[in-house]
Design a protein around this motif. Structure first.
Motif, mmCIF file in Angstrom:
data_model
loop_
_atom_site.group_PDB
_atom_site.id
_atom_site.type_symbol
_atom_site.label_atom_id
_atom_site.label_comp_id
_atom_site.label_asym_id
_atom_site.label_seq_id
_atom_site.Cartn_x
_atom_site.Cartn_y
_atom_site.Cartn_z
ATOM 1 N N SER A 30 60.758 66.801 -23.899
ATOM 2 C CA SER A 30 59.434 67.198 -23.416
ATOM 3 C C SER A 30 59.604 67.821 -22.041
ATOM 4 O O SER A 30 60.027 67.146 -21.093
ATOM 5 C CB SER A 30 58.534 65.959 -23.332
ATOM 6 O OG SER A 30 57.487 66.176 -22.398
ATOM 7 N N THR A 31 59.278 69.101 -21.915
ATOM 8 C CA THR A 31 59.419 69.745 -20.599
ATOM 9 C C THR A 31 58.467 69.092 -19.594
ATOM 10 O O THR A 31 58.807 68.932 -18.432
ATOM 11 C CB THR A 31 59.150 71.270 -20.683
ATOM 12 O OG1 THR A 31 58.078 71.502 -21.584
ATOM 13 C CG2 THR A 31 60.375 72.022 -21.121
ATOM 14 N N LEU A 45 63.482 70.858 -7.932
ATOM 15 C CA LEU A 45 62.715 71.329 -9.092
ATOM 16 C C LEU A 45 61.305 70.728 -9.087
ATOM 17 O O LEU A 45 60.311 71.420 -9.321
ATOM 18 C CB LEU A 45 63.467 70.930 -10.379
ATOM 19 C CG LEU A 45 62.765 71.152 -11.714
ATOM 20 C CD1 LEU A 45 62.539 72.636 -11.965
ATOM 21 C CD2 LEU A 45 63.597 70.565 -12.862
ATOM 22 N N GLY A 46 61.225 69.434 -8.797
ATOM 23 C CA GLY A 46 59.933 68.748 -8.755
ATOM 24 C C GLY A 46 59.005 69.357 -7.708
ATOM 25 O O GLY A 46 57.811 69.556 -7.950
ATOM 26 N N ILE A 63 62.318 79.122 -14.099
ATOM 27 C CA ILE A 63 62.634 77.719 -13.762
ATOM 28 C C ILE A 63 62.788 76.915 -15.063
ATOM 29 O O ILE A 63 63.743 76.162 -15.252
ATOM 30 C CB ILE A 63 61.507 77.100 -12.892
ATOM 31 C CG1 ILE A 63 61.416 77.844 -11.547
ATOM 32 C CG2 ILE A 63 61.727 75.595 -12.685
ATOM 33 C CD1 ILE A 63 60.327 77.319 -10.617
ATOM 34 N N ILE A 64 61.834 77.119 -15.977
ATOM 35 C CA ILE A 64 61.831 76.354 -17.234
ATOM 36 C C ILE A 64 63.033 76.736 -18.105
ATOM 37 O O ILE A 64 63.699 75.865 -18.682
ATOM 38 C CB ILE A 64 60.517 76.631 -18.016
ATOM 39 C CG1 ILE A 64 59.299 76.195 -17.201
ATOM 40 C CG2 ILE A 64 60.528 75.970 -19.388
ATOM 41 C CD1 ILE A 64 59.139 74.711 -17.029
ATOM 42 N N MET A 68 65.941 74.217 -19.421
ATOM 43 C CA MET A 68 66.155 73.945 -20.844
ATOM 44 C C MET A 68 67.541 74.379 -21.306
ATOM 45 O O MET A 68 68.110 73.785 -22.222
ATOM 46 C CB MET A 68 65.075 74.651 -21.675
ATOM 47 C CG MET A 68 63.737 73.983 -21.584
ATOM 48 S SD MET A 68 63.787 72.262 -22.102
ATOM 49 C CE MET A 68 63.976 72.461 -23.865
ATOM 50 N N GLY A 69 68.077 75.417 -20.668
ATOM 51 C CA GLY A 69 69.430 75.863 -21.011
ATOM 52 C C GLY A 69 70.421 74.720 -20.804
ATOM 53 O O GLY A 69 71.303 74.476 -21.629
#
Ligand code: AP5
Ligand code: ZN
Length: 216
Positions: A30-31, A45-46, A63-64, A68-69
């Motif tokens: 879950s992103t 990141l936060g 960023i996403i 995810m990569g």
């Protein structure tokens, strides 16, 4: 099983994913959960994501996609994965296609949890989550037997900052503008499967299971 759960905020993606993960032992990614963990830990990141999230806006694609990569290369994804909240824009979907191609993998299905906006507003206004284990509750539809404590771990239940009605309505608008185009994106690839997510959690689960069982 390599499946995407697609649908508006409050459709029940997290609720269904938690059950599928337990039953089929696949990774649940879950992103939203990854981002909230980063916000809690005050990582770089936060800090980048927090303002977008509190306003109900999307965190920028680059960023996403970077996040995810990394995540999809982790070992627990080898048995399969369930993506919840990703991709959310056409550029994210294109990046996922490229990423999977480099890993020699393909998607089995994209399951659309279809539900009306007003149902979503009721669900999200009453949602409570466990601060410790992330279990999802609802004050009316799925109350905890322990009141404001989690019945699994005793943790405190809280309301997400983005579960206020004005923010929920912005999130719905963002969904219709930026995420709904993915419905035709995946339909054209022959991957889209639609489920009526406006019914009880158990009937939604039964519909999903009928779709994924052969992919396990
Ligand atoms: P994210 O955490 O992904 O939020 P979301 O997509 O808005 O989805 P929700 O978690 O709100 O809903 P859900 O469908 O999981 O519903 P749930 O099962 O909890 O994202 C949050 C933010 O992070 C975004 O706004 C954005 O800023 C950022 N972000 C995340 N991913 C991103 C990306 N890829 N790109 C850019 N930015 C990104 O259920 C909701 C409630 O309803 C619960 O209380 C539950 O108990 C209840 N319920 C569930 N099913 C039923 C049912 N069948 N009947 C009755 N009640 C039900
Ligand atoms: Zn808990």
């Amino acid at each position: 099983m390599r499946v995407i759960l697609l649908g508006p905020p409050g459709a029940g993606k997290g609720t269904q994913a938690a059950e599928i993960k337990t039953k089929y032992k696949v990774a649940h990614i879950s992103t939203g959960d990854i981002l909230r963990q980063n916000v809690k830990e005050k990582t770089k990141l936060g800090c980048q994501a927090q303002e977008f999230m509190n306003g109900g806006k999307l965190v920028p694609d680059e960023i996403i996609v970077g996040m995810m990569g990394e995540r999809l290369k982790e070992k627990d994804c080898e048995k399969g994965f369930l993506l919840d909240g990703f991709p959310r824009t056409v550029p994210q979907a294109e990046a996922l296609d490229q990423l999977l191609a480099t890993m020699n993998l393909s998607l089995d299905a994209v399951i659309l949890l279809d539900v009306d906006d007003e149902v979503v507003v009721k669900r999200l206004c009453g949602r409570r989550m466990c601060r410790q284990c992330g279990e999802i509750y609802h004050v009316t539809f799925k109350p905890s037997s322990q009141g404001m404590r989690c019945e699994k771990c005793g943790g405190e239940l809280f309301q997400r900052d983005d579960d206020k009605e004005t923010v929920i309505r912005s999130r719905l608008k963002v969904y219709h503008d930026q995420t709904a185009p993915l419905i035709s994106y995946y339909d054209e690839k022959g991957l889209l499967r639609k489920v009526n997510a406006g019914t009880s959690s158990s009937s939604v689960m039964a519909e999903i299971e009928a779709l994924v069982q052969e992919k396990v």
